[in-house]
Design a protein around this motif. Structure first.
Motif, PDB file in Angstrom:
ATOM      1  N   LEU A 335       9.018   1.834 -13.574  1.00  0.00           N
ATOM      2  CA  LEU A 335      10.353   1.256 -13.693  1.00  0.00           C
ATOM      3  C   LEU A 335      10.819   0.644 -12.369  1.00  0.00           C
ATOM      4  O   LEU A 335      11.230  -0.526 -12.313  1.00  0.00           O
ATOM      5  CB  LEU A 335      11.340   2.329 -14.154  1.00  0.00           C
ATOM      6  N   PHE A 336      10.734   1.418 -11.274  1.00  0.00           N
ATOM      7  CA  PHE A 336      11.291   0.939 -10.011  1.00  0.00           C
ATOM      8  C   PHE A 336      10.401  -0.111  -9.348  1.00  0.00           C
ATOM      9  O   PHE A 336      10.906  -0.958  -8.600  1.00  0.00           O
ATOM     10  CB  PHE A 336      11.513   2.119  -9.065  1.00  0.00           C
ATOM     11  N   SER A 337       9.102  -0.078  -9.588  1.00  0.00           N
ATOM     12  CA  SER A 337       8.250  -1.142  -9.057  1.00  0.00           C
ATOM     13  C   SER A 337       8.536  -2.468  -9.748  1.00  0.00           C
ATOM     14  O   SER A 337       8.561  -3.534  -9.109  1.00  0.00           O
ATOM     15  CB  SER A 337       6.782  -0.761  -9.203  1.00  0.00           C
ATOM     16  N   ALA A 338       8.767  -2.418 -11.054  1.00  0.00           N
ATOM     17  CA  ALA A 338       9.113  -3.650 -11.776  1.00  0.00           C
ATOM     18  C   ALA A 338      10.470  -4.187 -11.312  1.00  0.00           C
ATOM     19  O   ALA A 338      10.636  -5.406 -11.107  1.00  0.00           O
ATOM     20  CB  ALA A 338       9.115  -3.393 -13.278  1.00  0.00           C
ATOM     21  N   PRO A 356       1.734  -4.645  -9.876  1.00  0.00           N
ATOM     22  CA  PRO A 356       0.739  -3.633  -9.466  1.00  0.00           C
ATOM     23  C   PRO A 356       0.746  -3.365  -7.975  1.00  0.00           C
ATOM     24  O   PRO A 356       0.554  -2.220  -7.542  1.00  0.00           O
ATOM     25  CB  PRO A 356      -0.577  -4.256  -9.922  1.00  0.00           C
ATOM     26  N   GLN A 357       0.996  -4.433  -7.155  1.00  0.00           N
ATOM     27  CA  GLN A 357       1.064  -4.222  -5.715  1.00  0.00           C
ATOM     28  C   GLN A 357       2.312  -3.433  -5.345  1.00  0.00           C
ATOM     29  O   GLN A 357       2.334  -2.717  -4.346  1.00  0.00           O
ATOM     30  CB  GLN A 357       1.036  -5.569  -5.005  1.00  0.00           C
ATOM     31  N   SER A 358       3.344  -3.513  -6.184  1.00  0.00           N
ATOM     32  CA  SER A 358       4.592  -2.781  -5.939  1.00  0.00           C
ATOM     33  C   SER A 358       4.472  -1.300  -6.299  1.00  0.00           C
ATOM     34  O   SER A 358       5.351  -0.506  -5.932  1.00  0.00           O
ATOM     35  CB  SER A 358       5.740  -3.402  -6.722  1.00  0.00           C
ATOM     36  N   PHE A 359       3.417  -0.946  -7.044  1.00  0.00           N
ATOM     37  CA  PHE A 359       3.230   0.470  -7.384  1.00  0.00           C
ATOM     38  C   PHE A 359       3.130   1.327  -6.117  1.00  0.00           C
ATOM     39  O   PHE A 359       3.647   2.439  -6.074  1.00  0.00           O
ATOM     40  CB  PHE A 359       1.963   0.657  -8.224  1.00  0.00           C
ATOM     41  N   TRP A 360       2.430   0.824  -5.099  1.00  0.00           N
ATOM     42  CA  TRP A 360       2.280   1.591  -3.865  1.00  0.00           C
ATOM     43  C   TRP A 360       3.629   1.854  -3.213  1.00  0.00           C
ATOM     44  O   TRP A 360       3.894   2.974  -2.742  1.00  0.00           O
ATOM     45  CB  TRP A 360       1.358   0.835  -2.911  1.00  0.00           C
ATOM     46  N   TRP A 361       4.491   0.830  -3.193  1.00  0.00           N
ATOM     47  CA  TRP A 361       5.828   1.038  -2.626  1.00  0.00           C
ATOM     48  C   TRP A 361       6.603   2.078  -3.432  1.00  0.00           C
ATOM     49  O   TRP A 361       7.286   2.938  -2.858  1.00  0.00           O
ATOM     50  CB  TRP A 361       6.588  -0.284  -2.626  1.00  0.00           C
ATOM     51  N   ALA A 362       6.511   2.026  -4.756  1.00  0.00           N
ATOM     52  CA  ALA A 362       7.245   2.978  -5.603  1.00  0.00           C
ATOM     53  C   ALA A 362       6.737   4.405  -5.391  1.00  0.00           C
ATOM     54  O   ALA A 362       7.518   5.361  -5.363  1.00  0.00           O
ATOM     55  CB  ALA A 362       7.125   2.576  -7.068  1.00  0.00           C
ATOM     56  N   THR A 367       8.138   9.704  -3.637  1.00  0.00           N
ATOM     57  CA  THR A 367       7.684  10.953  -3.022  1.00  0.00           C
ATOM     58  C   THR A 367       8.288  11.172  -1.642  1.00  0.00           C
ATOM     59  O   THR A 367       7.904  12.130  -0.950  1.00  0.00           O
ATOM     60  CB  THR A 367       6.148  10.971  -2.909  1.00  0.00           C
ATOM     61  N   THR A 368       9.215  10.301  -1.229  1.00  0.00           N
ATOM     62  CA  THR A 368       9.949  10.366   0.046  1.00  0.00           C
ATOM     63  C   THR A 368       9.019  10.346   1.252  1.00  0.00           C
ATOM     64  O   THR A 368       9.355  10.876   2.310  1.00  0.00           O
ATOM     65  CB  THR A 368      10.844  11.618   0.109  1.00  0.00           C
ATOM     66  N   VAL A 369       7.831   9.747   1.118  1.00  0.00           N
ATOM     67  CA  VAL A 369       6.921   9.598   2.257  1.00  0.00           C
ATOM     68  C   VAL A 369       7.375   8.427   3.120  1.00  0.00           C
ATOM     69  O   VAL A 369       7.589   8.549   4.322  1.00  0.00           O
ATOM     70  CB  VAL A 369       5.475   9.417   1.785  1.00  0.00           C
ATOM     71  N   GLY A 370       7.523   7.233   2.501  1.00  0.00           N
ATOM     72  CA  GLY A 370       8.078   6.075   3.180  1.00  0.00           C
ATOM     73  C   GLY A 370       7.310   5.612   4.383  1.00  0.00           C
ATOM     74  O   GLY A 370       7.755   5.761   5.521  1.00  0.00           O
ATOM     75  N   TYR A 371       6.109   5.023   4.182  1.00  0.00           N
ATOM     76  CA  TYR A 371       5.328   4.529   5.314  1.00  0.00           C
ATOM     77  C   TYR A 371       6.006   3.346   6.007  1.00  0.00           C
ATOM     78  O   TYR A 371       5.836   3.133   7.192  1.00  0.00           O
ATOM     79  CB  TYR A 371       3.932   4.103   4.844  1.00  0.00           C
ATOM     80  N   GLY A 372       6.761   2.560   5.282  1.00  0.00           N
ATOM     81  CA  GLY A 372       7.414   1.399   5.886  1.00  0.00           C
ATOM     82  C   GLY A 372       6.557   0.161   5.937  1.00  0.00           C
ATOM     83  O   GLY A 372       6.983  -0.860   6.504  1.00  0.00           O
ATOM     84  N   ASP A 373       5.343   0.213   5.363  1.00  0.00           N
ATOM     85  CA  ASP A 373       4.512  -0.993   5.360  1.00  0.00           C
ATOM     86  C   ASP A 373       5.030  -2.017   4.356  1.00  0.00           C
ATOM     87  O   ASP A 373       4.827  -3.217   4.517  1.00  0.00           O
ATOM     88  CB  ASP A 373       3.060  -0.627   5.056  1.00  0.00           C
ATOM     89  N   ILE A 374       5.711  -1.550   3.297  1.00  0.00           N
ATOM     90  CA  ILE A 374       6.366  -2.423   2.317  1.00  0.00           C
ATOM     91  C   ILE A 374       7.800  -1.935   2.168  1.00  0.00           C
ATOM     92  O   ILE A 374       8.027  -0.745   1.934  1.00  0.00           O
ATOM     93  CB  ILE A 374       5.640  -2.393   0.960  1.00  0.00           C
ATOM     94  N   TYR A 375       8.748  -2.843   2.300  1.00  0.00           N
ATOM     95  CA  TYR A 375      10.149  -2.450   2.186  1.00  0.00           C
ATOM     96  C   TYR A 375      10.957  -3.631   1.653  1.00  0.00           C
ATOM     97  O   TYR A 375      10.609  -4.796   1.849  1.00  0.00           O
ATOM     98  CB  TYR A 375      10.709  -2.007   3.543  1.00  0.00           C
TER      99      TYR A 375
END
Length: 491
Positions: A335-338, A356-362, A367-375
């Motif tokens: 839902l949130f990646s879309a 599909p590329q947005s799945f990684w950001w979601a 999971t509150t990890v938040g790498y910051g590579d996609i924002y």
């Protein structure tokens, strides 16, 4: 205590019994019961008592109770008064509920005494009874396993005896001191091989081969070889001592053991085939995959760690909760990646190039990890991100408590079973010694080997005294296999 009386007669009871009321004293608590109520269930002890109250002798009445006072016309029962209150619910409501704090097995004995079938117990109470029966069955199975390990059957051949000894030596650390030493050594080899595998990847500790490639240090290779030799000998001995070798091969933990040692021998074979084979790209990929498979040896720790085994059982019992967690996360990720992809399309420097590329950001957001590579870079995208990690926290937190609760239940159950089995063996050993003291004439028929079984059982458990008795094995718990049971009467 007066029991409520209904204003109709039961067709199964006699006219005399319908008008009869009896006084029963249950553990000091007096009850007045009426015949028309009790005769609703004529097969019970109370219904039989009320039907015999008018035309039977005192000897016949005493056969149905513990004592009878003819002057007071009162029947005495040395039973649990709290459990009897639950028994009375059958005559009033047609079903029985156990009160909190009453042992289910003890309550079943009360129902048997009063002649009440277990089918009258309500469904909610049957679940508690089934749990206790299952736990007692597991304790009995553990006790029988310990006794089978200690007893020496004369019909067993020397080869089978040697096979059983080897199996106990390799599989049951609690059976002997040598078995405990082997378990500790095996545990140390597992840790050592895991450390060597990790240290061998450090570039500073690697050396160059003839072709200039970095390889593991020879010392580490020698330690690795020694560990693999130990694992191989251990696996072969356990395989040879197994009573069902086909089942042994396909056991999950044994598959892990095989995967831990198999890569070493495959690499050894490929190395001896020559450099021509090793230069093939497919072979090199296979070699790399086999090296990675060495991490499977860390799972061998579960064989010697009761904590890891308990964790495995808890996860198996929490499959439903884990499935719900994965379902919640999957729905939220999709839902949130879309939404993130749609909301970020208006920005010229968007990082959301596809759903599909947005799945990684979601995933890293929920999971509150938040790498910051996609924002996100738009205001609506940031709002969507805020909602996504709030929903992720809730989705993760909801199933966690049932999973933790299952782990506590499984861990407590394992501790209770182990402790109860030890106490049961202690009591069985004490009862066997008491019987020998009370029946000296039976000592001639009992073999010295069977008596040593109880001595070994008593020595294999802690010396603490138990204040409980669990009737697991019935009358056979008082004697070992092949030992004749002797009944003694004190004159």
């Amino acid at each position: 205590m007066w029991f409520p009386r209904t204003r109709y007669a039961d067709c199964n009871g006699s006219e005399a019994s319908e008008e009869t009321d009896i006084a029963v004293n249950i553990g000091g608590v007096k009850h007045i019961l009426y015949g028309d109520v009790l005769n609703r269930y004529p097969e019970t002890r109370l219904a039989e008592l009320v039907n015999r109250a008018t035309d039977s002798t005192q000897e016949d009445l005493c056969a149905l109770c513990d004592d009878y006072d003819d002057s007071k016309q009162e029947f005495y029962f040395d039973r649990d008064p709290e459990a009897f209150k639950c028994i009375l619910e059958l005559y009033c409501y047609g079903e029985i509920h156990m009160k909190r704090g009453i042992c289910p097995m003890r309550f079943m004995r009360e129902m048997d005494y009063w002649g009440i079938d277990a089918g009258y117990l309500d469904e909610c109470c049957i679940c508690s009874l089934n749990e206790v029966q299952t736990e007692l069955a597991e304790i009995a199975e553990k006790v029988k396993t310990i006794l089978d390990d200690l007893e020496d059957d004369a019909t067993v051949t020397s080869g089978q005896r040697c096979q059983a000894f080897l199996w106990n030596l390799m599989e049951k650390p609690e059976s002997s001191l040598a078995a405990r030493v082997i378990a500790v050594v095996s545990f140390a080899f597992i840790l050592l091989s895991s450390v060597v595998m990790c240290v061998g990847t450090i570039p500073e500790l690697q050396v160059e081969d003839a072709e200039g490639n970095l390889v593991e240090h020879p010392t580490l290779v020698s330690i690795e070889t020694a560990c693999i030799i130990w694992f191989t000998v251990e696996y072969v001995l356990r395989f040879l001592s197994s009573s069902n070798q086909l089942r042994f091969v396909f056991s999950f933990m044994n598959i892990i053991d095989f995967l831990a040692i198999m890569p070493f021998y495959v690499l050894l074979i490929l190395t001896h085939l020559g450099t021509a084979v090793m230069e093939l790209a497919s072979v090199q990929q296979a070699v790399q995959a086999l090296r990675i498979m060495r991490i499977a040896r860390i799972f061998k720790l579960a064989r010697h760690s009761s904590g890891l085994q308990t964790l495995t059982f808890a996860l198996k019992s929490s499959l439903k909760e884990l499935g719900l967690l994965l379902m919640y996360m999957s729905v939220g990720i999709f839902l949130f990646s879309a939404l993130g992809y749609t909301l970020e399309q208006s920005h010229p420097e968007t990082m959301f190039t596809s759903i599909p590329q947005s799945f990684w950001w979601a995933i890293i957001t929920m999971t509150t990890v938040g790498y910051g590579d996609i924002y996100p870079k738009t205001t609506l995208g940031r709002c969507n991100a805020a909602v996504s990690f709030l929903c992720g926290v809730i989705a993760i937190a909801l199933p966690i408590h049932p999973i933790i609760n299952n782990f506590v239940i499984v861990y407590s159950k394992q501790r209770v079973i182990e402790t109860a089995a030890k106490h049961e063996i202690e009591l069985m050993a004490l009862r066997a010694k008491e019987e020998e003291q009370e029946c000296p004439e039976a000592e001639g028929t009992a073999s010295a080997g069977s008596r040593s079984v109880w001595d070994s059982a008593a020595e294999s458990v802690s010396a603490s005294q138990s204040d409980t008795y669990i009737p697991l094995l019935g009358d056979t718990a008082n004697v070992s296999k092949g030992q004749t049971a002797h009944k003694c009467k004190n004159n």
